[in-house]
Write a protein that holds these residues in place. Structure first.
Motif, PDB file in Angstrom:
ATOM      1  N   VAL A 114       0.863  -1.181   0.000  1.00 46.81           N
ATOM      2  CA  VAL A 114       0.000   0.000   0.000  1.00 46.81           C
ATOM      3  C   VAL A 114       0.895   1.225   0.000  1.00 46.81           C
ATOM      4  O   VAL A 114       1.524   1.538   1.013  1.00 46.81           O
ATOM      5  N   PRO A 115       1.020   1.943  -1.145  1.00 47.33           N
ATOM      6  CA  PRO A 115       1.924   3.080  -1.173  1.00 47.33           C
ATOM      7  C   PRO A 115       1.494   4.211  -0.252  1.00 47.33           C
ATOM      8  O   PRO A 115       2.311   4.886   0.330  1.00 47.33           O
ATOM      9  N   TYR A 116       0.223   4.445  -0.155  1.00 45.73           N
ATOM     10  CA  TYR A 116      -0.288   5.456   0.770  1.00 45.73           C
ATOM     11  C   TYR A 116      -1.404   4.809   1.588  1.00 45.73           C
ATOM     12  O   TYR A 116      -2.124   3.948   1.103  1.00 45.73           O
ATOM     13  N   ALA A 117      -1.551   5.258   2.805  1.00 47.88           N
ATOM     14  CA  ALA A 117      -2.515   4.580   3.671  1.00 47.88           C
ATOM     15  C   ALA A 117      -3.094   5.544   4.677  1.00 47.88           C
ATOM     16  O   ALA A 117      -2.512   6.567   4.994  1.00 47.88           O
ATOM     17  N   SER A 118      -4.253   5.206   5.154  1.00 51.28           N
ATOM     18  CA  SER A 118      -4.863   6.008   6.220  1.00 51.28           C
ATOM     19  C   SER A 118      -4.184   5.664   7.531  1.00 51.28           C
ATOM     20  O   SER A 118      -3.394   4.738   7.614  1.00 51.28           O
ATOM     21  N   ALA A 119      -4.506   6.436   8.554  1.00 56.12           N
ATOM     22  CA  ALA A 119      -3.873   6.227   9.857  1.00 56.12           C
ATOM     23  C   ALA A 119      -4.170   4.845  10.420  1.00 56.12           C
ATOM     24  O   ALA A 119      -3.435   4.330  11.238  1.00 56.12           O
ATOM     25  N   GLN A 120      -5.274   4.231   9.994  1.00 60.63           N
ATOM     26  CA  GLN A 120      -5.663   2.941  10.564  1.00 60.63           C
ATOM     27  C   GLN A 120      -5.015   1.760   9.840  1.00 60.63           C
ATOM     28  O   GLN A 120      -4.937   0.672  10.381  1.00 60.63           O
ATOM     29  N   SER A 121      -4.584   1.934   8.591  1.00 63.64           N
ATOM     30  CA  SER A 121      -4.055   0.805   7.834  1.00 63.64           C
ATOM     31  C   SER A 121      -2.535   0.859   7.777  1.00 63.64           C
ATOM     32  O   SER A 121      -1.920   1.841   8.157  1.00 63.64           O
ATOM     33  N   LYS A 122      -1.932  -0.233   7.307  1.00 64.35           N
ATOM     34  CA  LYS A 122      -0.475  -0.319   7.280  1.00 64.35           C
ATOM     35  C   LYS A 122       0.085   0.371   6.041  1.00 64.35           C
ATOM     36  O   LYS A 122      -0.450   0.240   4.948  1.00 64.35           O
ATOM     37  N   MET A 123       1.164   1.121   6.231  1.00 62.98           N
ATOM     38  CA  MET A 123       1.853   1.749   5.113  1.00 62.98           C
ATOM     39  C   MET A 123       3.241   1.128   4.977  1.00 62.98           C
ATOM     40  O   MET A 123       4.035   1.166   5.915  1.00 62.98           O
ATOM     41  N   ALA A 128      21.175  -1.343   7.568  1.00 61.88           N
ATOM     42  CA  ALA A 128      20.826  -0.182   8.388  1.00 61.88           C
ATOM     43  C   ALA A 128      19.400   0.300   8.101  1.00 61.88           C
ATOM     44  O   ALA A 128      18.648   0.643   9.030  1.00 61.88           O
ATOM     45  N   VAL A 129      19.005   0.293   6.823  1.00 60.31           N
ATOM     46  CA  VAL A 129      17.644   0.725   6.474  1.00 60.31           C
ATOM     47  C   VAL A 129      16.624  -0.332   6.903  1.00 60.31           C
ATOM     48  O   VAL A 129      15.530   0.000   7.386  1.00 60.31           O
ATOM     49  N   GLU A 130      16.963  -1.601   6.751  1.00 57.79           N
ATOM     50  CA  GLU A 130      16.066  -2.659   7.219  1.00 57.79           C
ATOM     51  C   GLU A 130      15.853  -2.559   8.728  1.00 57.79           C
ATOM     52  O   GLU A 130      14.730  -2.770   9.218  1.00 57.79           O
ATOM     53  N   ASN A 131      16.913  -2.224   9.458  1.00 58.93           N
ATOM     54  CA  ASN A 131      16.775  -2.050  10.916  1.00 58.93           C
ATOM     55  C   ASN A 131      15.890  -0.855  11.250  1.00 58.93           C
ATOM     56  O   ASN A 131      15.138  -0.880  12.237  1.00 58.93           O
ATOM     57  N   MET A 132      15.957   0.197  10.436  1.00 61.84           N
ATOM     58  CA  MET A 132      15.037   1.328  10.611  1.00 61.84           C
ATOM     59  C   MET A 132      13.597   0.846  10.492  1.00 61.84           C
ATOM     60  O   MET A 132      12.722   1.272  11.260  1.00 61.84           O
ATOM     61  N   GLY A 133      13.355  -0.031   9.519  1.00 59.35           N
ATOM     62  CA  GLY A 133      12.010  -0.562   9.309  1.00 59.35           C
ATOM     63  C   GLY A 133      11.495  -1.316  10.524  1.00 59.35           C
ATOM     64  O   GLY A 133      10.324  -1.172  10.905  1.00 59.35           O
ATOM     65  N   LYS A 134      12.378  -2.100  11.129  1.00 66.67           N
ATOM     66  CA  LYS A 134      11.984  -2.864  12.325  1.00 66.67           C
ATOM     67  C   LYS A 134      11.627  -1.914  13.470  1.00 66.67           C
ATOM     68  O   LYS A 134      10.650  -2.138  14.202  1.00 66.67           O
ATOM     69  N   LYS A 135      12.417  -0.851  13.601  1.00 70.78           N
ATOM     70  CA  LYS A 135      12.139   0.129  14.663  1.00 70.78           C
ATOM     71  C   LYS A 135      10.826   0.863  14.405  1.00 70.78           C
ATOM     72  O   LYS A 135      10.054   1.119  15.339  1.00 70.78           O
ATOM     73  N   LEU A 136      10.578   1.210  13.131  1.00 72.36           N
ATOM     74  CA  LEU A 136       9.328   1.888  12.783  1.00 72.36           C
ATOM     75  C   LEU A 136       8.124   1.008  13.090  1.00 72.36           C
ATOM     76  O   LEU A 136       7.112   1.475  13.616  1.00 72.36           O
ATOM     77  N   GLU A 137       8.242  -0.266  12.729  1.00 74.23           N
ATOM     78  CA  GLU A 137       7.129  -1.192  12.992  1.00 74.23           C
ATOM     79  C   GLU A 137       6.859  -1.293  14.488  1.00 74.23           C
ATOM     80  O   GLU A 137       5.707  -1.289  14.928  1.00 74.23           O
ATOM     81  N   ALA A 138       7.938  -1.394  15.281  1.00 75.03           N
ATOM     82  CA  ALA A 138       7.779  -1.508  16.738  1.00 75.03           C
ATOM     83  C   ALA A 138       7.182  -0.239  17.330  1.00 75.03           C
ATOM     84  O   ALA A 138       6.307  -0.290  18.205  1.00 75.03           O
ATOM     85  N   ALA A 139       7.633   0.922  16.840  1.00 76.30           N
ATOM     86  CA  ALA A 139       7.189   2.193  17.408  1.00 76.30           C
ATOM     87  C   ALA A 139       5.764   2.561  17.001  1.00 76.30           C
ATOM     88  O   ALA A 139       5.105   3.347  17.681  1.00 76.30           O
ATOM     89  N   THR A 140       5.290   1.996  15.892  1.00 75.08           N
ATOM     90  CA  THR A 140       3.950   2.348  15.389  1.00 75.08           C
ATOM     91  C   THR A 140       2.976   1.171  15.478  1.00 75.08           C
ATOM     92  O   THR A 140       1.924   1.194  14.846  1.00 75.08           O
ATOM     93  N   SER A 141       3.361   0.154  16.252  1.00 75.87           N
ATOM     94  CA  SER A 141       2.521  -1.053  16.391  1.00 75.87           C
ATOM     95  C   SER A 141       2.193  -1.668  15.021  1.00 75.87           C
ATOM     96  O   SER A 141       1.064  -2.089  14.762  1.00 75.87           O
TER      97      SER A 141
END
Length: 332
Positions: A22-31, A48-61
């Motif tokens: 999903v290139p763009y998403a609402s606040a309720q769906s996954k982006m 390093a970028v993949e690790n950023m992704g893991k942190k983003l997922e953790a921080a945004t549930s």
């Protein structure tokens, strides 16, 4: 945008649709934020970028994540910049060499022998100058990019298929691939070679078929992108110490909340330091692998002839960066 980029974008769109991104998403769906890198899985910038992704997922549930397309799946660095500009991808990890034609202020880092060594470069990008130049990317509305963080890429040296380059005279007449920036073509020509601007995704085949005699890059790129399989001589000229940058699509950025932007900025700053640690080990592993493969690694005991030869490049491009050069050279 050239035809190849259009084809890759079309292929990417089909790929994304097939995988349910999903290139763009609402606040309720996954982006899923798409990231491109020319380097393979396991490369420091990719990790390093993949690790950023893991942190983003953790921080945004799990609401924000990063999908990495490594190994030039979406083309070279020029294509990655263009795709980020139109919002087809979000993250592009690219060399300042490739960004220079888009953001002229960055070209100061593309001057040969600008930095004393990689430690000097790191101090510069970690300090006020680094922040200022990231801001130049973000502040350039026309470029359509946001500067997120810097990444280490070590020092660039020359490698070739023909002969060991023991001195500047050995470069004379050799066709050497450089990044698509006029400064690098002029640099290689000043060194006596023939600079050939070419996308990174074309280098291996160009070396293999003799379209070019050599190229220049850091040792991990030389080894882990398999250029060492065809180029058997690696000369430690260390003529360029060009940092890399992680940029983000302004089209997507403007649609994110302030909190989301702050998270990406925070994790980007952490990635800048994490990648450096990964880089140090990767660089050592690359040289060890090259030696084990029988690559002839040539030390340059006297770099002054190389430094003197590129004076015309400094005369042509340096004056407009005079104040910034003084500030860079003053960093201890």
């Amino acid at each position: 945008m050239n035809r190849r980029t259009v084809i890759r974008l079309g292929a990417f769109t089909a790929l994304a649709a097939g995988r349910g991104f999903v290139p763009y998403a609402s606040a309720q769906s996954k982006m899923m934020l798409k990231a491109s890198d020319v380097h393979p899985a396991g490369y420091p910038t990719v990790v390093a970028v993949e690790n950023m992704g893991k942190k983003l997922e953790a921080a945004t549930s799990g609401r924000l994540g990063i999908q990495m397309f490594a190994s030039m799946q979406l083309g070279g660095e020029k294509e990655a910049i263009e795709q980020a500009q139109v919002g087809a991808i979000q993250f592009a990890r690219v060399s300042v060499g490739a960004l220079g034609p888009v953001i002229d202020e960055l070209n100061v880092f593309n001057l040969p022998f600008l930095f004393r060594n990689t430690a000097h470069m790191q101090k510069v990008i970690d300090g006020p100058i680094g922040q200022e130049l990231l801001g130049k990317v973000t502040g350039n509305q026309k470029a359509g990019l946001i500067g997120i963080c810097w990444m280490d890429a070590g020092a660039r040296s020359v490698y070739d298929t023909k002969k060991p380059i023991k001195g500047i005279a050995d470069l004379k007449g050799m066709k050497v691939r450089v990044m698509g920036n006029p400064m690098f073509v002029d640099m290689m020509n000043a060194l006596g070679g023939n600079g050939v601007a070419m996308g990174y995704d074309q280098v291996f085949s160009a070396l293999q078929t003799g379209v070019v005699d050599g190229a220049e890059n850091n040792s991990p790129s030389f080894v882990f992108d398999n250029h060492y399989q065809v180029a058997k001589y690696y000369t430690l000229t260390e003529h360029l110490i060009v940092p890399e940058m992680l940029v983000f699509s302004r089209k997507t950025w403007d649609g994110l909340s302030k909190d989301e932007q702050a998270l990406i900025t925070k994790f980007g700053a952490e990635a800048q330091q994490e990648e450096r640690v990964l880089w140090a080990k990767y660089e050592k592993d690359a040289l060890d692998k090259a030696k084990a493969a029988g690559i002839q690694i040539i030390e340059v005991t006297d770099k002054k002839p190389f430094q003197d030869a590129v004076k015309p490049v400094w005369d042509k491009y340096g004056p407009k960066f005079a104040d910034m050069i003084k500030r860079i050279q003053a960093v201890q």
